[in-house]
Design an enzyme around this catalytic site. Structure first.
Site, PDB file in Angstrom:
ATOM      1  N   ALA A  97     -33.726 -44.617  24.982  1.00  0.00           N
ATOM      2  CA  ALA A  97     -33.387 -43.794  26.149  1.00  0.00           C
ATOM      3  C   ALA A  97     -32.046 -43.120  25.928  1.00  0.00           C
ATOM      4  CB  ALA A  97     -33.346 -44.651  27.418  1.00  0.00           C
ATOM      5  N   ASP A  98     -31.915 -41.931  26.511  1.00  0.00           N
ATOM      6  CA  ASP A  98     -30.645 -41.213  26.453  1.00  0.00           C
ATOM      7  C   ASP A  98     -30.459 -40.446  27.751  1.00  0.00           C
ATOM      8  OD1 ASP A  98     -28.274 -40.378  24.839  1.00  0.00           O
ATOM      9  OD2 ASP A  98     -29.110 -38.381  25.231  1.00  0.00           O
ATOM     10  N   THR A  99     -29.261 -40.555  28.315  1.00  0.00           N
ATOM     11  CA  THR A  99     -28.954 -39.910  29.591  1.00  0.00           C
ATOM     12  C   THR A  99     -27.875 -38.855  29.394  1.00  0.00           C
ATOM     13  OG1 THR A  99     -29.514 -41.933  30.808  1.00  0.00           O
ATOM     14  CG2 THR A  99     -28.175 -40.301  31.973  1.00  0.00           C
ATOM     15  N   GLY A 109     -34.007 -38.987  28.928  1.00  0.00           N
ATOM     16  CA  GLY A 109     -35.174 -38.918  28.061  1.00  0.00           C
ATOM     17  C   GLY A 109     -35.529 -40.317  27.597  1.00  0.00           C
TER      18      GLY A 109
END
Length: 226
Positions: free
Chosen positions: A97-99, A134
């Site tokens: 995950a990436d924010t 994502g």
């Protein structure tokens, strides 16, 4: 979060069919983020933590939409961890995950200095911005786990900052809280006092869109159950 007990109960009910489909195998979170770990553990999600060593240095300008950049970074994290764990037969899913925070098509990640944090927060002051996370799943179907299946998605939450006095921003930056957070603030900490409203998933702003993640994972596991 004021509705945390209710949300925890709600998501625990959602977890039961996911756990049944996992058949005792592990979910691996490819992240060293304490916030993501806390989100999943809070609702009883069974996870192993394996922080990714993927270098987050992708060229933002090569992506036509911000969510694509977030998904690609999440993919890099998940792939790096899955490669390290390929000899381990006990994992079913690796989650990357990436924010990121986006305003006026500009991507804001973690500030590297007090000045950068101050400039970010001044841009967000008395206005709206978007938070994208994502997420990438790498699924190893059971019992034939040679081929890894990828599934990705993203979620977006609109965040509105109140009209903040300059002094409030300066005090917040001086607290050092902004420096490990995309956009320079944490909704779950003192940074929540800067926010007047959100539209969308609260947990997405914290780092993981919990409801959508559970739904997407359930659908994926059910689709590929053998």
């Amino acid at each position: 979060h004021p509705f945390a007990p209710f949300l925890a109960f709600h998501h625990q009910k959602m977890l039961r069919p996911i756990l049944k489909l996992l058949e005792g195998r592990k979910i691996v979170l490819a992240s060293g983020s304490l916030r993501r770990k806390n989100i999943l553990e809070h609702v009883g999600f069974p996870i192993d933590i394996v922080p990714s060593t993927f270098e987050e240095n992708l060229d933002k300008s090569s992506y036509s939409a911000p969510w694509q950049y977030a998904v690609e970074t999440a993919r890099g994290k998940a792939n790096e961890v899955a490669e390290r764990l390929k000899a381990d037969p006990n994992w079913a899913v690796v989650i990357g995950a990436d924010t990121i925070v986006v305003k006026d098509n500009e991507i804001f990640e973690k500030p590297s200095s007090p000045q950068m944090a101050k400039e970010m927060l001044e841009k967000f002051n008395d206005s709206n911005h978007l938070v994208y996370t994502g997420v990438v799943f790498l699924l190893r179907p059971y019992p034939k786990g040679e081929t890894v299946i990828e599934h990705h998605f993203y979620d977006c939450t609109e965040v509105t900052f109140g009209k903040l006095p300059e002094e409030a921003i300066e005090y917040y930056v001086a607290s050092a809280e902004p420096f490990d957070k995309a956009g320079g603030y944490g909704i779950q900490d003192v940074g929540g006092t800067l926010i007047s409203s959100i539209h969308g998933d609260y947990y997405n702003v914290e780092g993981l869109p919990l409801h959508k993640m559970c739904m997407e994972l359930y659908i994926l596991l059910r689709k590929h159950k053998q």
